[in-house]
Design an enzyme around this catalytic site. Structure first.
Site, PDB file in Angstrom:
ATOM      1  N   GLY A 118       0.833  -1.196   0.000  1.00  0.00           N
ATOM      2  CA  GLY A 118       0.000   0.000   0.000  1.00  0.00           C
ATOM      3  C   GLY A 118       0.866   1.242   0.000  1.00  0.00           C
ATOM      4  N   CYS A 119       0.337   2.302   0.557  1.00  0.00           N
ATOM      5  CA  CYS A 119       1.036   3.584   0.610  1.00  0.00           C
ATOM      6  C   CYS A 119       2.373   3.443   1.324  1.00  0.00           C
ATOM      7  CB  CYS A 119       0.149   4.600   1.334  1.00  0.00           C
ATOM      8  SG  CYS A 119       0.987   6.148   1.690  1.00  0.00           S
ATOM      9  N   PHE A 120       3.452   3.853   0.667  1.00  0.00           N
ATOM     10  CA  PHE A 120       4.759   3.649   1.278  1.00  0.00           C
ATOM     11  C   PHE A 120       4.972   4.487   2.529  1.00  0.00           C
ATOM     12  CE2 PHE A 120       6.456   5.885  -2.800  1.00  0.00           C
ATOM     13  CZ  PHE A 120       6.035   7.147  -2.381  1.00  0.00           C
ATOM     14  N   TRP A 121       4.199   5.549   2.730  1.00  0.00           N
ATOM     15  CA  TRP A 121       4.319   6.330   3.964  1.00  0.00           C
ATOM     16  C   TRP A 121       3.994   5.453   5.173  1.00  0.00           C
ATOM     17  CZ3 TRP A 121       0.744  10.854   2.129  1.00  0.00           C
ATOM     18  CH2 TRP A 121       1.403  11.610   1.154  1.00  0.00           C
ATOM     19  N   CYS A 122       2.934   4.640   5.034  1.00  0.00           N
ATOM     20  CA  CYS A 122       2.516   3.753   6.130  1.00  0.00           C
ATOM     21  C   CYS A 122       3.554   2.670   6.386  1.00  0.00           C
ATOM     22  CB  CYS A 122       1.192   3.066   5.784  1.00  0.00           C
ATOM     23  SG  CYS A 122      -0.215   4.173   5.621  1.00  0.00           S
TER      24      CYS A 122
END
Length: 181
Positions: free
Chosen positions: A13-17
């Site tokens: 998913g979102c690489f920030w997470c």
């Protein structure tokens, strides 16, 4: 003990997470957000978000296998995202958010396949795991403003609503694997 670092590349998913979670593990020396698995060189975030490059948002982890094993990294990966949703994590939809393991050698491939098999047999998820297991080829670092995004932007609405609860749950579940501060 050998002083040899290893590399793991995951999409979840979102690489920030994903970066916010793996950055806190003992034995992990760096976590870089970027793109992998696509068909164009040096993609930009806007291009990857279009879903037309074939790239997934990924993190590339440099870690000390004498401190944390690849199997433990896989355990964290599967516990901190939903590996049963094809091309989506929560509200993030598209092939760029797919669940993916880009293995760097045959041992990583073997361990990834075993983790998926164990996950499917565990009964944790109602649906089968759809995580792709693909040979690593290229990693393209994301633009600088994606680096340490959660750490630097923790008060942003997305960080408070999506990343913070995930990180808090992770810290409880994997307390024994956290870096000591």
């Amino acid at each position: 003990m050998e002083n040899t670092m290893s590399v793991a590349t995951f999409g979840a998913g979102c690489f920030w997470c994903v970066e916010a979670v793996f950055d806190q593990l003992k034995g992990v020396s760096s976590v870089k957000s970027g793109y992998s698995g696509g068909h164009i060189k040096n993609p930009a975030y806007r291009e990857v978000c279009s879903g037309r490059t074939g790239h997934a948002e990924v993190i590339q982890i440099t870690y000390d296998p004498n401190v944390i094993s690849y199997a433990e990294l896989l355990q964290v990966l599967f516990a901190t995202h939903n590996p049963t949703t094809l091309n989506r994590q929560g509200a993030d939809v598209g092939t760029q958010y797919r669940s993916a393991i880009f293995y760097h050698d045959e041992e990583q491939k073997r361990l990834a396949e075993l983790a998926i098999e164990a996950g499917n047999q565990s009964g944790v998820w109602e649906d089968p795991i759809v995580t792709e297991v693909t040979a690593f080829s290229e990693f393209y670092p994301a633009e600088d403003y994606h680096t340490d995004y959660f750490e630097l932007n923790g008060d942003q609405p997305y960080c408070r609503a999506v990343i913070r609860p995930k990180v808090d749950k992770f810290k409880v579940q994997f307390a024994e694997l956290l870096k000591s501060n």
